[in-house]
Design an enzyme around this catalytic site. Structure first.
Site, PDB file in Angstrom:
ATOM      1  N   ASP A   1       0.913  -1.135   0.000  1.00  0.00           N
ATOM      2  CA  ASP A   1       0.000   0.000   0.000  1.00  0.00           C
ATOM      3  C   ASP A   1       0.952   1.183   0.000  1.00  0.00           C
ATOM      4  O   ASP A   1       1.584   1.459   1.023  1.00  0.00           O
ATOM      5  CB  ASP A   1      -0.862  -0.003   1.263  1.00  0.00           C
ATOM      6  N   HIS A   2       1.108   1.837  -1.126  1.00  0.00           N
ATOM      7  CA  HIS A   2       2.236   2.771  -1.212  1.00  0.00           C
ATOM      8  C   HIS A   2       2.084   3.954  -0.247  1.00  0.00           C
ATOM      9  O   HIS A   2       3.053   4.619   0.064  1.00  0.00           O
ATOM     10  CB  HIS A   2       2.474   3.230  -2.650  1.00  0.00           C
TER      11      HIS A   2
ATOM     12  N   HIS B   1      -5.695   2.890   1.135  1.00  0.00           N
ATOM     13  CA  HIS B   1      -4.964   4.056   1.660  1.00  0.00           C
ATOM     14  C   HIS B   1      -5.693   4.753   2.816  1.00  0.00           C
ATOM     15  O   HIS B   1      -5.094   5.118   3.817  1.00  0.00           O
ATOM     16  CB  HIS B   1      -4.719   5.089   0.555  1.00  0.00           C
TER      17      HIS B   1
HETATM   18  C1  BG6 Z   1      -3.405   4.918  -6.298  1.00  0.00           C
HETATM   19  C2  BG6 Z   1      -4.758   5.029  -6.929  1.00  0.00           C
HETATM   20  O1  BG6 Z   1      -3.362   3.828  -5.430  1.00  0.00           O
HETATM   21  O2  BG6 Z   1      -3.112   6.112  -5.596  1.00  0.00           O
HETATM   22  C3  BG6 Z   1      -4.833   6.232  -7.842  1.00  0.00           C
HETATM   23  O3  BG6 Z   1      -5.030   3.855  -7.677  1.00  0.00           O
HETATM   24  C4  BG6 Z   1      -4.389   7.485  -7.113  1.00  0.00           C
HETATM   25  O4  BG6 Z   1      -6.139   6.396  -8.369  1.00  0.00           O
HETATM   26  C5  BG6 Z   1      -3.054   7.263  -6.398  1.00  0.00           C
HETATM   27  O5  BG6 Z   1      -4.256   8.520  -8.071  1.00  0.00           O
HETATM   28  C6  BG6 Z   1      -2.710   8.446  -5.532  1.00  0.00           C
HETATM   29  O6  BG6 Z   1      -1.418   8.285  -5.023  1.00  0.00           O
HETATM   30  P1  BG6 Z   1      -0.520   9.521  -4.609  1.00  0.00           P
HETATM   31  O7  BG6 Z   1       0.720   8.934  -4.050  1.00  0.00           O
HETATM   32  O8  BG6 Z   1      -0.289  10.313  -5.854  1.00  0.00           O
HETATM   33  O9  BG6 Z   1      -1.314  10.310  -3.611  1.00  0.00           O
END
Ligand code: BG6
Length: 494
Positions: free
Chosen positions: A181-182, A244
């Site tokens: 989950d980045h 997230h």
């Molecule tokens: C991803 C989603 O997990 O996270 C995307 O699939 C979203 O839809 C993205 O744009 C947002 O990530 P960050 O790091 O740019 O806030």
């Protein structure tokens, strides 16, 4: 690596994730000395590609997306030397045998003791079959460790997630599976723990006696871009909510773990997920969760299309591009404190922010009745600005007794020389080191799905009941009413 090196397999090496995130992350790790020379990367994809072409892809990806640019030719050659390419039909076992031979040559060359990390930057439908084929093709027979790194979405609902997990578990043990989950790799999300558990003036107040509500915003300015096909099927709830947003909520709400070890931290997080009060009926969902889709709008002078006009989106789609919810955590610490969460595409600002709103002071003799005090706020800014900001009340200089709110701000991203690592750098490094703290364990995934499924099921009964908001606005009125009913409002994001 502190631990002995490894071979990294990037399945989907010609795809977007590899180009935008994974190659740049590996390069940053190399530049920072977190990857020594005992590593190799094999890019795997169907498309035929020569080693030189693959190195060109790698170079372009780094120049375009990495926070470090390539230094000089000698340094570049030393780095690129570690990268090989393998064209593979993922259903053909013979290909895996060839891959194994190629791997063994590299392991010998770099003195790698059979450690293998498989990063599947692929569609989730392929996770199961690739895992099985890795095993059949002898890729898991080496002496060292084997780890599987996979991206979301992990299932579409609890049932499909269980099925996927079952497939993987025939090949990999739970402790070998690293579910990314980045958001958990983001510097400031990890900092939530330190802010909470490292500061005497927050932790004692971190409960329902002192906190009025918590607001978590993950807003994006972009629309669905080229991902309409995926997104129209998923929607904001599955794309951002199940993962997230709930992960951020657990970081805010969890109890201090007894030790800072991966399983202790994950145990505390899963306890929060288990404490989420499930919505008991469709009516409760309706009352506490708002879903909406963007219509045409504008930002600056730019006209923005409606969601239904986006590429690969069904022109009659009722998929939500926005949702907000009031969530309750039914435990001793949080009883009665609403957590308001919201996320959406085509909102006015790109930001990830947590606002902790403290309860009001009792009106006292000293201040008299004429002042209405603003509540104290603690704001954790995660993305793209990183920092912390505290709003307190103070006397306005030069006045008799006028009180004004002022902000004490620590702006991490404003500090010269701080170039925060990208989430993927941290996560790839952790996976290679065997640290699973910031990856989601199966029971977290499953518990999050059971909470989310109830919302999705209620919505399914009434697909047309979706609200709308103009692209470039802060969502539908109902999202504001959600807080107003409780006497609160969304704090404007900075
Ligand atoms: C991803 C989603 O997990 O996270 C995307 O699939 C979203 O839809 C993205 O744009 C947002 O990530 P960050 O790091 O740019 O806030």
């Amino acid at each position: 690596l502190k631990t002995p090196g490894a071979v990294f397999f990037i399945f989907g090496a010609t795809g977007d994730l590899a180009r935008r995130k994974l190659f740049p992350a590996i390069y940053s790790l190399y530049r920072e000395g977190k990857l020594a020379e005992d590593f190799a990367v094999i890019g795997v994809a169907r498309r035929p590609r020569s080693r030189e072409e693959f190195h060109d892809d790698l170079y372009n990806s780094i120049q375009e997306f990495c926070r470090y640019k390539v230094l000089d030719t000698a340094h570049w050659n030393r780095f690129a030397e570690h990268f090989e390419y393998k064209s593979l039909d993922i259903n053909n076992i013979d290909g895996y045998h060839e891959l194994r031979e190629q791997t063994e040559v590299l392991e010998k060359r770099y003195g790698i003791p059979g450690n293998r990390l498989f990063y599947l930057a692929l569609a989730p439908e392929l996770f199961g079959s690739v895992s099985v084929n890795l095993q059949k093709g002898g890729m898991l027979d080496s002496a060292g460790w084997h780890r599987l790194v996979i991206e979301k979405p992990f299932g579409y609902d609890l049932l499909s997630a269980q099925k996927l997990n079952e497939e993987l578990s025939h090949v990999f043990k739970e402790e070998e599976i690293y579910r990314i989950d980045h958001y958990l790799g983001k510097e400031m999300v990890q900092n939530i723990e330190v802010i909470r558990f490292g500061n005497a003036f927050f932790e004692p107040l971190w409960n329902n006696k002192h906190i009025a509500n918590v607001q978590i915003t993950l807003s994006e300015t972009v629309g669905v871009e080229e991902r309409g096909g995926y997104y129209d099927h998923a929607g904001a709830l599955r794309d951002m909510g199940q993962n997230h947003m709930l992960q951020m909520l657990t970081m805010i709400a969890m109890e201090p773990p007894s030790r800072l070890l991966p399983e202790d931290i994950r145990d505390e997080k899963v306890k929060v997920l288990r404490s989420l009060r499930p919505y008991a009926s469709a009516a409760e969902v309706e009352e506490n969760v708002v879903r909406a889709q963007y219509t045409q709008g504008e930002s600056g002078n730019q006209k923005l299309p409606a969601y239904r006009e986006e590429d690969k989106v069904d022109p009659n789609s009722n998929t939500e591009t926005y949702f907000s919810a009031k969530v309750l955590v039914d435990n001793f610490r949080w009883a009665g404190v609403p957590f308001y969460i919201r996320t959406g595409k085509r909102l006015p600002v790109k930001t990830t922010e947590v606002v902790v709103e403290f309860k009001n002071m009792p009106t006292n003799v000293y201040l008299g009745q004429k002042h209405t005090l603003e509540p104290n706020l603690l704001v954790i800014r995660v993305n793209p600005m990183e920092g912390i900001y505290i709003k307190i009340n103070a006397k306005k200089p030069g006045t008799e007794s006028q009180i004004e709110p002022l902000a004490m701000e620590f702006c991490q991203s404003c500090q010269v020389g701080i170039n925060s690592p990208e989430a993927y750098e941290r996560l790839i490094h952790d996976a290679a080191e065997g640290d699973s703290t910031y990856f989601t364990r199966w029971d977290e995934v499953a518990t999050a799905w059971s909470f989310i499924d109830r919302i999705a099921q209620a919505w399914k009964q009434n697909p047309g009941d979706i609200k709308h908001y103009p692209a470039g606005s802060w969502g539908p009125q109902e999202a504001h009413d959600l807080l107003a009913k409780d006497g609160f409002h969304w704090w404007p994001v900075n």
